[in-house]
Write a protein that holds these residues in place. Structure first.
Motif, PDB file in Angstrom:
ATOM      1  N   LEU A  58      21.979  -9.575 -12.559  1.00 49.69           N
ATOM      2  CA  LEU A  58      20.404  -9.325 -12.683  1.00 49.69           C
ATOM      3  C   LEU A  58      19.818 -10.363 -12.803  1.00 49.69           C
ATOM      4  N   VAL A  59      18.420 -10.245 -11.181  1.00 48.05           N
ATOM      5  CA  VAL A  59      17.942 -11.552 -12.013  1.00 48.05           C
ATOM      6  C   VAL A  59      16.308 -10.827 -11.166  1.00 48.05           C
ATOM      7  N   LYS A  60      15.677 -10.705 -11.869  1.00 51.35           N
ATOM      8  CA  LYS A  60      14.406 -10.144 -11.641  1.00 51.35           C
ATOM      9  C   LYS A  60      13.530 -10.939 -11.657  1.00 51.35           C
ATOM     10  N   VAL A  61      11.994 -10.478  -9.992  1.00 50.77           N
ATOM     11  CA  VAL A  61      11.301 -11.446  -9.230  1.00 50.77           C
ATOM     12  C   VAL A  61      10.287 -10.305 -10.053  1.00 50.77           C
ATOM     13  N   ILE A  62       9.396 -11.248 -11.346  1.00 54.26           N
ATOM     14  CA  ILE A  62       7.957 -10.157 -11.755  1.00 54.26           C
ATOM     15  C   ILE A  62       7.260 -10.420 -10.385  1.00 54.26           C
ATOM     16  N   GLN A  68       5.825  -0.839  -7.823  1.00 50.39           N
ATOM     17  CA  GLN A  68       7.066  -0.433  -8.094  1.00 50.39           C
ATOM     18  C   GLN A  68       8.062  -1.473  -8.443  1.00 50.39           C
ATOM     19  N   THR A  69       9.219  -0.521  -8.208  1.00 50.14           N
ATOM     20  CA  THR A  69      10.552  -2.443  -8.878  1.00 50.14           C
ATOM     21  C   THR A  69      11.471  -1.474  -6.837  1.00 50.14           C
ATOM     22  N   LEU A  70      11.850  -2.884  -6.308  1.00 51.79           N
ATOM     23  CA  LEU A  70      12.679  -2.635  -5.277  1.00 51.79           C
ATOM     24  C   LEU A  70      13.380  -3.743  -5.429  1.00 51.79           C
ATOM     25  N   GLY A  71      14.774  -3.241  -4.857  1.00 48.53           N
ATOM     26  CA  GLY A  71      15.974  -4.008  -5.529  1.00 48.53           C
ATOM     27  C   GLY A  71      16.887  -4.401  -3.932  1.00 48.53           C
ATOM     28  N   TYR A  72      17.269  -5.875  -4.329  1.00 45.97           N
ATOM     29  CA  TYR A  72      18.565  -6.427  -2.919  1.00 45.97           C
ATOM     30  C   TYR A  72      19.696  -6.927  -4.201  1.00 45.97           C
ATOM     31  N   PHE A 116      10.771 -15.638  -2.799  1.00 49.27           N
ATOM     32  CA  PHE A 116      10.367 -15.146  -3.654  1.00 49.27           C
ATOM     33  C   PHE A 116      10.287 -16.131  -5.128  1.00 49.27           C
ATOM     34  N   ALA A 117      10.743 -16.525  -5.350  1.00 49.90           N
ATOM     35  CA  ALA A 117      10.448 -17.358  -6.864  1.00 49.90           C
ATOM     36  C   ALA A 117       9.577 -19.110  -6.637  1.00 49.90           C
ATOM     37  N   LYS A 118       9.707 -18.580  -5.169  1.00 53.30           N
ATOM     38  CA  LYS A 118       8.190 -20.089  -5.245  1.00 53.30           C
ATOM     39  C   LYS A 118       7.189 -19.022  -4.608  1.00 53.30           C
ATOM     40  N   HIS A 119       6.759 -17.553  -4.284  1.00 55.00           N
ATOM     41  CA  HIS A 119       6.182 -17.186  -3.890  1.00 55.00           C
ATOM     42  C   HIS A 119       6.064 -15.999  -4.508  1.00 55.00           C
ATOM     43  N   GLN A 120       5.273 -15.384  -5.451  1.00 55.01           N
ATOM     44  CA  GLN A 120       4.798 -14.184  -6.712  1.00 55.01           C
ATOM     45  C   GLN A 120       5.304 -13.084  -5.839  1.00 55.01           C
ATOM     46  N   PRO A 121       5.679 -12.052  -5.352  1.00 55.16           N
ATOM     47  CA  PRO A 121       5.319 -11.512  -4.813  1.00 55.16           C
ATOM     48  C   PRO A 121       4.116 -10.154  -5.680  1.00 55.16           C
ATOM     49  N   ASN A 122       4.166  -8.836  -4.557  1.00 51.81           N
ATOM     50  CA  ASN A 122       3.069  -8.227  -5.390  1.00 51.81           C
ATOM     51  C   ASN A 122       3.563  -7.521  -6.443  1.00 51.81           C
ATOM     52  N   ASP A 123       5.093  -7.232  -6.055  1.00 45.67           N
ATOM     53  CA  ASP A 123       5.576  -5.778  -7.308  1.00 45.67           C
ATOM     54  C   ASP A 123       6.567  -6.606  -7.194  1.00 45.67           C
ATOM     55  N   ASN A 124       7.162  -5.880  -8.408  1.00 38.71           N
ATOM     56  CA  ASN A 124       8.841  -6.788  -9.046  1.00 38.71           C
ATOM     57  C   ASN A 124       9.874  -6.425  -7.600  1.00 38.71           C
ATOM     58  N   LEU A 125      10.974  -7.329  -7.648  1.00 40.97           N
ATOM     59  CA  LEU A 125      11.598  -7.615  -7.270  1.00 40.97           C
ATOM     60  C   LEU A 125      13.382  -7.575  -8.073  1.00 40.97           C
ATOM     61  N   ILE A 126      14.617  -6.951  -7.766  1.00 39.65           N
ATOM     62  CA  ILE A 126      15.242  -7.365  -8.928  1.00 39.65           C
ATOM     63  C   ILE A 126      16.739  -7.307  -7.817  1.00 39.65           C
ATOM     64  N   PHE A 127      17.354  -8.563  -7.663  1.00 37.28           N
ATOM     65  CA  PHE A 127      18.080  -8.835  -7.174  1.00 37.28           C
ATOM     66  C   PHE A 127      19.806  -9.102  -7.651  1.00 37.28           C
ATOM     67  N   ASP A 151      12.723  -1.512 -18.121  1.00 35.02           N
ATOM     68  CA  ASP A 151      12.261  -2.581 -16.993  1.00 35.02           C
ATOM     69  C   ASP A 151      12.957  -1.937 -15.882  1.00 35.02           C
ATOM     70  N   TRP A 152      15.086  -2.359 -16.040  1.00 34.60           N
ATOM     71  CA  TRP A 152      15.400  -3.052 -14.465  1.00 34.60           C
ATOM     72  C   TRP A 152      15.677  -1.441 -14.111  1.00 34.60           C
ATOM     73  N   LYS A 153      14.628  -0.529 -14.106  1.00 35.97           N
ATOM     74  CA  LYS A 153      14.424   0.452 -12.858  1.00 35.97           C
ATOM     75  C   LYS A 153      14.415  -0.007 -11.436  1.00 35.97           C
ATOM     76  N   ILE A 154      15.337   0.476 -10.855  1.00 34.58           N
ATOM     77  CA  ILE A 154      14.636   0.283  -9.431  1.00 34.58           C
ATOM     78  C   ILE A 154      14.112   1.176  -8.681  1.00 34.58           C
ATOM     79  N   ASP A 155      13.027   1.837  -7.856  1.00 35.15           N
ATOM     80  CA  ASP A 155      12.518   2.807  -7.232  1.00 35.15           C
ATOM     81  C   ASP A 155      13.164   2.970  -5.582  1.00 35.15           C
ATOM     82  N   ALA A 156      13.522   1.578  -4.656  1.00 36.21           N
ATOM     83  CA  ALA A 156      14.020   1.986  -3.832  1.00 36.21           C
ATOM     84  C   ALA A 156      15.110   0.969  -3.601  1.00 36.21           C
TER      85      ALA A 156
END
Length: 382
Positions: A58-62, A68-72, A116-127, A151-156
């Protein structure tokens, strides 16, 4: 910082295509992914290992101000298929091939993560880098290992699958079920072997198995609403050793597929009933295994799918089509049974189907896919 280039995406895809590995053995693959992520800016990144799935990661972008936390999710494994393409970067691992396009899936995921590692997103992203999609229900194993909590819970959650029949770069999706749920069928019948000249002294399991196969073909035809549909296929049978020996054992292997879980369960019940009847009618032992594990129907969330389709249709640079459901299976269905989300197609323009030894997805889809999904995720987090 510049985003990933088409040239780099092409190299990643070619590198990954050459090192396909079977389910739960994706060690070269995850090493490559870890090395790629390690050279990205680390300011916003947090990673998490999965103890019971060493080839998962798992890789999380803060996010800046996460609400919210989105998952891909991308899958990693290849298939036990000997590649017969003429690609210059064909598989180097004998008898294994990325015949389902997971090399494309991983490349798109890494392209999105690069952004997203280079352009911080507004929300959390978990790959989610998930092993064992083709076998062993890696999605179910990952979710049930309780790594997507706290902290690793995904909303969508979102994920793609390549589609050889769509033009390269086309995005396809639909409301409701995208892929069927599947169940493996494994049967062993045990009777009594004997000489072909004395059938009265034996119990022929070839005859018993033949009747069982024929009866299974009546399930969809006479027990399932034709508007709903389903599939029961027996793909392999084993019995007998010589032309003058009555087989005392026979086995068969097949699959059940349907777009609704209720249909799958109903078909399973009929298979059990028919099997019990064969055992009684032929006075034999019947050992039946029906194995679904995490291969549930891929049922897209209504609200999130409406949003996804509306966005894709509204983008002038994105070719979007609403697709029909497919009877292919995907363990992403298990994740969607736990987390609301959407699976969609990425067209790759190939004359050969998924799982073909000649499948050669067009790399032209990579950049389009990365851009379309990146922009959609930015829209979701705006």
């Amino acid at each position: 910082m510049k985003d990933i280039t088409e040239t780099t995406l092409l190299k990643i895809r070619q590198d990954l295509h050459q090192i396909p590995e079977l389910a739960l053995n994706e060690f070269q693959t995850i090493k490559y992914i870890r090395q790629f992520v390690a050279q990205l800016p680390q300011e916003y990144l947090v990673t998490k290992d999965i103890p019971n799935l060493p080839t998962g990661w798992l890789v999380k972008v803060i996010g800046k101000n996460p609400t919210q936390t989105l998952g891909y999710r991308t899958d990693l494994d290849g298939l036990a298929v000997t590649e017969k393409t003429n690609l210059a970067f064909k598989s180097k691992n004998i008898g294994i091939m990325h015949a389902c396009g997971h090399d494309m899936h991983m490349t798109v995921a890494l392209g999105i993560l690069d952004h997203f590692a280079k352009h911080q997103p507004n929300d959390n992203l978990i790959f989610i880098f998930q092993p064992a999609e083709e076998n062993f229900a890696g999605g179910m194993q990952l979710y049930d290992s309780n790594v997507l909590v706290g902290d690793w819970k995904i909303d969508a959650i979102y994920g793609l699958h390549i589609n050889p029949s769509l033009p390269a770069g086309t995005i396809g999706c639909r409301q409701g079920t995208l892929f069927a749920g599947t169940t493996e069928i494994h049967l062993k019948l045990v009777g009594k072997s004997g000489h072909a000249a004395f059938p009265q002294d034996a119990n022929d399991m070839i005859v018993a198995l033949s009747q069982w196969v024929n009866l299974l073909q009546t399930i969809v035809a006479r027990n399932v609403d034709p508007i709903i549909g389903g599939v029961v296929t027996i793909g392999a049978i084993e019995a007998g050793s010589a032309n003058n020996v009555i087989a005392g054992e026979a086995s068969a292997h097949g699959t059940i597929r349907a777009l609704k879980q209720s249909t799958i369960l109903a078909i399973q019940d009929r298979v059990k009933t028919i099997t019990d009847g064969i055992a009684q009618a032929f006075d034999c032992q019947a050992q039946l295994i029906l194995q679904q594990d995490g291969y549930l129907p891929v049922e897209n969330n209504d609200k999130l799918t409406t949003e996804f389709i509306k966005y894709m249709k509204g983008q002038a640079k994105i070719d979007f089509v609403e697709t029909n459901p497919a009877m292919t299976g995907e363990d992403f269905g298990y994740l969607l049974s736990k987390i609301p989300g959407v699976m969609f197609w990425l067209g790759v323009d190939s004359p050969y189907s998924l799982h073909s030894e000649y499948l050669a997805p067009s790399s032209n889809a990579l950049n389009t896919g990365v851009n379309a999904i990146t922009k959609f995720l930015e829209y979701k987090m705006a």
